[in-house]
Design a protein around this motif. Structure first.
Motif, PDB file in Angstrom:
ATOM      1  N   TYR A  73       0.855  -1.187   0.000  1.00 15.57           N
ATOM      2  CA  TYR A  73       0.000   0.000   0.000  1.00 15.57           C
ATOM      3  C   TYR A  73       0.886   1.230   0.000  1.00 15.57           C
ATOM      4  O   TYR A  73       2.088   1.169   0.276  1.00 15.57           O
ATOM      5  N   SER A  74       0.240   2.345  -0.307  1.00 15.63           N
ATOM      6  CA  SER A  74       0.915   3.626  -0.288  1.00 15.63           C
ATOM      7  C   SER A  74      -0.133   4.697  -0.027  1.00 15.63           C
ATOM      8  O   SER A  74      -1.214   4.656  -0.621  1.00 15.63           O
ATOM      9  N   PHE A  75       0.153   5.633   0.877  1.00 15.13           N
ATOM     10  CA  PHE A  75      -0.772   6.733   1.122  1.00 15.13           C
ATOM     11  C   PHE A  75       0.009   7.974   1.503  1.00 15.13           C
ATOM     12  O   PHE A  75       1.172   7.910   1.908  1.00 15.13           O
ATOM     13  N   SER A  76      -0.659   9.117   1.354  1.00 14.24           N
ATOM     14  CA  SER A  76      -0.059  10.377   1.770  1.00 14.24           C
ATOM     15  C   SER A  76      -1.164  11.404   1.977  1.00 14.24           C
ATOM     16  O   SER A  76      -2.267  11.266   1.445  1.00 14.24           O
ATOM     17  N   TYR A  77      -0.868  12.410   2.795  1.00 18.08           N
ATOM     18  CA  TYR A  77      -1.795  13.518   2.996  1.00 18.08           C
ATOM     19  C   TYR A  77      -1.000  14.735   3.428  1.00 18.08           C
ATOM     20  O   TYR A  77       0.155  14.630   3.868  1.00 18.08           O
ATOM     21  N   GLY A  78      -1.609  15.892   3.287  1.00 18.56           N
ATOM     22  CA  GLY A  78      -0.969  17.126   3.704  1.00 18.56           C
ATOM     23  C   GLY A  78      -2.018  18.141   4.112  1.00 18.56           C
ATOM     24  O   GLY A  78      -3.117  18.170   3.573  1.00 18.56           O
ATOM     25  N   ILE A  79      -1.668  18.982   5.091  1.00 16.14           N
ATOM     26  CA  ILE A  79      -2.564  20.032   5.582  1.00 16.14           C
ATOM     27  C   ILE A  79      -1.765  21.330   5.619  1.00 16.14           C
ATOM     28  O   ILE A  79      -0.643  21.363   6.125  1.00 16.14           O
ATOM     29  N   SER A  80      -2.382  22.393   5.088  1.00 13.66           N
ATOM     30  CA  SER A  80      -1.771  23.711   5.151  1.00 13.66           C
ATOM     31  C   SER A  80      -2.891  24.707   5.419  1.00 13.66           C
ATOM     32  O   SER A  80      -3.593  25.123   4.504  1.00 13.66           O
ATOM     33  N   ASP A  81      -3.038  25.093   6.673  1.00 18.49           N
ATOM     34  CA  ASP A  81      -4.108  25.990   7.082  1.00 18.49           C
ATOM     35  C   ASP A  81      -3.515  27.374   7.331  1.00 18.49           C
ATOM     36  O   ASP A  81      -2.764  27.579   8.284  1.00 18.49           O
ATOM     37  N   LYS A  82      -3.829  28.324   6.467  1.00 16.72           N
ATOM     38  CA  LYS A  82      -3.280  29.684   6.588  1.00 16.72           C
ATOM     39  C   LYS A  82      -3.842  30.412   7.816  1.00 16.72           C
ATOM     40  O   LYS A  82      -3.169  31.238   8.402  1.00 16.72           O
ATOM     41  N   LEU A  83      -5.087  30.096   8.206  1.00 18.38           N
ATOM     42  CA  LEU A  83      -5.718  30.776   9.327  1.00 18.38           C
ATOM     43  C   LEU A  83      -5.031  30.435  10.653  1.00 18.38           C
ATOM     44  O   LEU A  83      -4.710  31.312  11.459  1.00 18.38           O
ATOM     45  N   THR A  84      -4.782  29.152  10.891  1.00 14.80           N
ATOM     46  CA  THR A  84      -4.168  28.734  12.152  1.00 14.80           C
ATOM     47  C   THR A  84      -2.664  28.537  12.038  1.00 14.80           C
ATOM     48  O   THR A  84      -1.984  28.404  13.048  1.00 14.80           O
ATOM     49  N   GLY A  85      -2.145  28.473  10.837  1.00 15.96           N
ATOM     50  CA  GLY A  85      -0.720  28.239  10.648  1.00 15.96           C
ATOM     51  C   GLY A  85      -0.340  26.774  10.768  1.00 15.96           C
ATOM     52  O   GLY A  85       0.842  26.433  10.825  1.00 15.96           O
TER      53      GLY A  85
END
Length: 163
Positions: free
Chosen positions: A90-102
């Motif tokens: 298997y392979s997975f990935s995710y990313g979060i970039s929230d400008k409001l909270t940093g």
């Protein structure tokens, strides 16, 4: 406590026997009152009643019916094992970039058989970026390399590397 109780009973017994004289003062007896006797009440005896009962009816019972018990058919349960994958992948990935909270973080992981490789990163409260690269396999176990880098520059200068 028992001694006090016995002493009190002895004092009462002596006083009732008349050994202790009466006091010098005497009191007059209380006046006596006469009451009229209550009128006599009379009751009549209850009237006797003759009660007769009939004998209960005779009931006939039939002998119980003999029943044969038949065993239930044996049930067989077939268990089908889940299919075993000798080489899971298997392979997975995710990313979060929230400008409001940093809040900025990301992760990716890949598995090929018994070998797992991946990394994740996040921005710490002090503004540095923690990057963790890890591998896991049956021979070497779990190994991680943690790197702390300055955040915000296009060029990442490594401050500390922890093995």
């Amino acid at each position: 406590m028992a001694f006090k109780f016995v002493t009190f009973l002895a004092l009462v017994a002596v006083a009732r026997a008349g050994v202790i004289s009466s006091p010098a003062l005497s009191y007059a007896a209380a006046p006596s009152y006469a009451y009229a006797a209550a009128p006599a009440l009379s009751y009549a005896a209850p009237v006797a009643k003759t009660v007769s009962y009939a004998a209960p009816a005779q009931y006939a019972y039939a002998a119980p019916v003999a029943k044969t018990i038949v065993a239930a058919p044996a049930l067989t349960k077939t268990v089908v094992a889940d299919e075993y994958d000798p080489n899971p992948q298997y392979s997975f990935s995710y990313g979060i970039s929230d400008k409001l909270t940093g809040d900025q973080k990301e992760q990716h992981e890949t598995r090929n058989g018994d070998v797992v490789e991946g990394s994740y990163s996040l921005v710490e409260a002090d503004g540095t970026r923690r990057i963790v690269d890890y591998t896991a396999d049956p021979i070497h176990g779990f190994n991680a390399v943690v790197t702390i880098a300055e955040f915000g520059n296009n060029s990442t200068s490594i401050l500390t590397t922890i093995w």
